[in-house]
Scaffold this active site. Structure first.
Site, short mmCIF file in Angstrom:
data_model
loop_
_atom_site.label_atom_id
_atom_site.label_comp_id
_atom_site.label_asym_id
_atom_site.label_seq_id
_atom_site.Cartn_x
_atom_site.Cartn_y
_atom_site.Cartn_z
CG HIS B 238 -34.75 -0.58 5.97
ND1 HIS B 238 -35.77 0.21 6.45
CD2 HIS B 238 -35.09 -0.86 4.69
CE1 HIS B 238 -36.69 0.39 5.50
NE2 HIS B 238 -36.29 -0.24 4.43
CG LEU B 239 -31.03 -1.66 0.05
CD1 LEU B 239 -29.61 -2.19 0.14
CD2 LEU B 239 -31.73 -2.23 -1.18
CG HIS B 240 -28.87 2.37 4.77
ND1 HIS B 240 -28.97 1.20 5.47
CD2 HIS B 240 -27.80 3.02 5.28
CE1 HIS B 240 -28.00 1.12 6.36
NE2 HIS B 240 -27.26 2.22 6.28
CG PHE B 241 -26.70 2.90 -1.56
CD1 PHE B 241 -27.94 2.33 -1.87
CD2 PHE B 241 -25.56 2.30 -2.05
CE1 PHE B 241 -28.03 1.19 -2.66
CE2 PHE B 241 -25.64 1.16 -2.85
CZ PHE B 241 -26.86 0.61 -3.14
#
Lengths: 391, 441
Positions: B238-241
């Site tokens: 799940h898109l994350h930085f």
């Protein structure tokens, strides 16, 4: 000084204050002696919030085109600009953090906005008595970037020179540097500008001269400084890099050392001094109980003591007595918390003061509680990293 | 299909065993449709992008001092400390011993036995960088709202806007900053772009730009953002930085670099020299957007070519490191030595940057620059493969690489790439070497 003074003279006062703080360390006529040196150099004080310049030589002012008032109180970053090499900036920042010398080429900007390359050579100056960094001395030697090596062929010619030759319309191959006639635009675009051996030697010489003057005048004043750390920093003295980090925090707070007898204050922010009306030297080394008085609730004091013993954070509302002109009392919403260093053990306690009357929430601002906790967070980051210095 | 078994890091208190039944309803105050109504979080809206790269002013202002703690930094630290004191983290990271390993680069080692779960490892597919979002697996709509610190958006105003209590509105596609409950360092947070849109872990232009914004707003060179692609040790699709504070330079940031090319939009691309993991460094650009777009283009290229990679955003958003890697593939093929595997250190972005979290005391006590180097070198692409990958990247970003960056100098015939002015030509670089400085003893 009354608060109705004009901003210009307020600014002069700040300059005088910083210069005064500098001179106080040395015997009389230190500034005059430094003024006599031909070199361009600045002296900074890491123990003043913002790590500002506290002395700038006439050579520096001439090179950059600024007046003394415009320079004193500024941080060295002020002379950098958008094209200044990020790596060089990092080298300098790290040398300061690690309290060691550095010599690096860097692009700076004059008051006029024009860029110039210089060799930046900085050294820490240590107090002989307590082993801490008193100042950083930085020497600036302008460089022309014409470092040609003996017998180097055309293919090894470095770019800047190439550009310069093209500019000047002739092929030149000589040892001595040509005066820089190049388009300033290009100076900014250079990746790097190597200093010549003679320029490097000049910087070493200049640093040596400045250090000699400082040493001599500190000797007269009875508080010797030197270029090398002569003793381990005393326990209640924070490293300059930690002090610089803490100086970024604009709220009122103190650090106390629970490992020293009677848990003295080892750091007090400027805002704390303003809030309480005390001077720094009156506060350092003392236990915080000087803020309590007759009407301070002793059960609150007890609660604080319990939390400290248990190593737990707590927030209390406590009546404090200031040393301001009116000797007024104030309600202090005080938050204290243990702070660990890189070893993982508690090294300090942080106490963040908030005057109860300031608790009103401003719609566009952080909640006061958040702001108070942000001080704790910033202190944690600073303390944890300050011990992880490479030797 | 290549798979490896590893113990995933728990980043949220609601991240359960993959095997257990996830169809729990609510009452957990999550971000699902069940709980979203009425949810409120502070909103930080950063100022509009400056036209020129860094936005630093030439004119000396009275504020040209060691910069004070910025607003965003206060927000992150203040909210983090709040969660810290409320006991939301799995352990006190500041109680974990940490040190700088003696050596040229100063790798940072931390002894952290609590970071890794003591449960059985999960299987991760490591041969596909692009995988679709799976709502059944753990994702950030399942975190409890107490783990969220604030909403973050790239604003339209020339000033920072802060709203202490803004509703979380699905229609606005909010991006949020959350805590990482297994922090590597104090202040370890996750930036989750458009959390409710459930984007899989892959770089897109808008999201990378948001991450750059955050780095710039924090205005602290010691606050970096990092990204792990799938196959490069991302745990959650799940898109994350990620981001955290470490007030010292990463070894990666200290490595010398050799310039390769400057793009039309002024982005300078260099390769690192003398670092165990072969990496590219992107900096400059006529604007932050140009820098961001160039890196995004490069990442999209890697993603489409199924090359796992990590990204480090450094120097308050002015420098972006791109590190393609192949450790997981090697691991799946049984090509990594057992002693390296035993340390259970996965070279993700922070490890590659030089920050090693070690779970065994003996590894911590015996930590050395050679050990760190050896581990990281395993993750690196080979010289030839790196050159191939660079060629792919340069083509993707619209610069054909005409330079010969051999052992020597970069020679670039002027006019070979569409340039404005002479931006590509550097200043005097002796030996074609990087900007190095003379450090005196």
């Amino acid at each position: 000084m009354s608060i109705t003074q004009s901003s210009a003279s307020l600014f002069t006062t700040a300059t005088e204050e910083k210069e005064g703080a500098f001179s106080a360390r040395y015997s009389l006529w230190i500034k005059e002696a430094l003024d006599e040196l031909p070199h361009s150099f600045t002296i900074t004080d890491p123990f003043i919030s913002g790590h500002p310049i506290v002395f700038a030589s006439p050579g520096f002012l001439k090179m950059t085109g600024y007046s003394r008032e415009e320079v004193i109180g500024r941080n060295g970053r002020a002379f950098q600009g958008p094209k200044t090499n990020r790596r060089s900036i990092m080298e300098i920042r790290e040398a300061i953090r690690e309290e060691r010398p550095v010599q690096v080429s860097i692009l700076n900007y004059r008051k006029s906005g024009s860029p110039f390359w210089m060799l930046f050579h900085m050294i820490p100056v240590f107090g002989n008595d307590d082993g801490r960094v008193i100042h950083f001395v930085a020497v600036q030697v302008p460089i022309s970037g014409r470092k040609m090596r003996n017998g180097s062929g055309c293919s090894e010619m470095v770019f800047g020179s190439c550009r310069r030759e093209v500019c000047l319309g002739s092929y030149v191959h000589q040892e001595r540097a040509l005066p820089v006639e190049c388009d300033e635009q290009e100076l900014e675009n250079w990746e790097h500008c190597e200093a010549s051996e003679s320029e490097k030697l000049k910087s070493v010489e200049a640093v040596g001269n400045v250090l000699s003057v400082l040493t001599r005048y500190s000797e007269f004043a009875g508080r010797l400084v030197c270029g090398k750390r002569s003793c381990l920093r005393v326990a209640d003295c924070l490293s300059s890099s930690l002090v610089i980090s803490l100086g970024r925090i604009k709220q009122s707070f103190v650090l106390t050392n629970p490992c020293l007898p009677d848990m003295p204050v080892v750091y007090a922010s400027d805002a704390f001094l303003t809030l309480t009306g005390y001077k720094r030297h009156e506060v350092l080394g003392q236990n915080c109980r000087f803020l309590s008085g007759v009407d301070t609730d002793s059960s609150v004091l007890y609660e604080m003591k319990e939390c400290i013993l248990k190593g737990k954070p707590c927030t209390v509302q406590i009546l404090n007595y200031s040393n301001r002109k009116d000797k007024s009392t104030f309600w202090n919403l005080l938050h204290i918390s243990p702070v660990r260093n890189a070893s993982g053990k508690t090294a300090y306690f942080v106490g963040v003061q908030m005057e109860a009357s300031c608790k009103d929430i401003e719609s566009k601002e952080l909640r006061p509680e958040t702001r108070q906790l942000s001080v704790v967070g910033a202190v944690r980051v600073a303390v944890r990293s300050s011990f992880m210095v490479t030797c | 299909m290549l798979k490896i078994k590893r113990v995933p890091t728990v980043v949220s208190n609601y991240q359960k065993d993959e095997a257990s039944d996830e169809s729990v309803g609510c009452g957990r105050n999550c971000l699902g449709a069940c709980c979203l109504n009425g949810a409120r979080l502070p909103l930080y809206s950063c100022k509009k992008l400056e036209k020129s790269g860094t936005g630093e002013k030439l004119v000396i202002s009275h504020e040209a001092r060691e910069p004070p703690v910025a607003f965003l930094e206060s927000l992150v630290l203040g909210e983090w400390e709040d969660r810290f004191q409320r006991g939301l983290f799995r352990y006190d990271v500041t109680a974990c011993e940490t040190k700088v390993i003696p050596g040229k680069y100063g790798f940072v080692a931390q002894l952290n036995e609590g970071r890794h779960l003591k449960k059985r490892p999960t299987e991760f597919r490591v041969d596909k960088v692009l995988q679709s979002f799976d709502g059944n697996k753990f994702n950030f709509t399942k975190v409890g709202q107490e783990e969220l610190l604030f909403q973050f958006e790239a604003g339209e105003d020339c000033d920072v806007q802060f709203f202490p209590c803004m509703p979380l509105d699905a229609e606005n596609s909010p991006s949020v900053v959350a805590i990482n409950v297994s922090p590597i360092e104090y202040g370890h947070v996750l930036l989750i772009p458009r959390v409710l849109d459930c984007l899989p872990q892959r770089i897109d232009h808008k999201s990378l730009l948001l991450a750059l914004h955050m780095a710039a707003e924090a205005a602290n060179p010691y606050f970096r953002l990092g990204y792990n692609s799938l196959g490069a040790f991302a745990t959650i699709n799940h898109l994350h930085f990620q981001a955290y504070y470490l007030a010292m330079p990463f070894p990666l940031e200290k490595a010398p670099s050799k310039k390769m090319i400057t793009t039309v939009s002024g982005v300078k691309i260099s390769e690192l020299v003398n670092y165990p993991v072969r990496s590219l460094l992107f900096e400059g650009g006529n604007s932050m957007q140009d820098l961001s777009d160039t890196v995004s283009d490069a990442c999209v290229c890697l993603q489409e070519n199924n090359i796992p990679f990590n990204i480090l955003i450094s120097d308050s958003g002015r420098q972006i490191f791109l590190m393609p890697q192949c450790y997981a593939e090697k691991q799946a093929l049984g090509e990594v030595s057992p002693e390296l595997l035993e340390t259970q250190v996965n070279p993700a972005v922070w490890e590659i940057s030089g920050h090693m979290v070690l779970k065994r005391k003996e590894d911590y006590e015996g930590a050395s620059e050679e050990n760190a180097w050896r581990l990281l070198a395993e993750a690196s692409l080979s010289e030839e493969r790196f050159k191939e990958v660079n060629a792919l990247i340069f083509e993707a970003i619209g610069c054909s690489n005409q330079e010969e960056e051999l052992e020597g100098i970069l020679v670039q015939p002027s006019g070979s790439v569409n340039q404005t002015g002479n931006r590509t030509l550097g200043g005097p670089i002796a030996n074609g070497a990087a900007s190095e400085c003379l450090v005196l003893q």
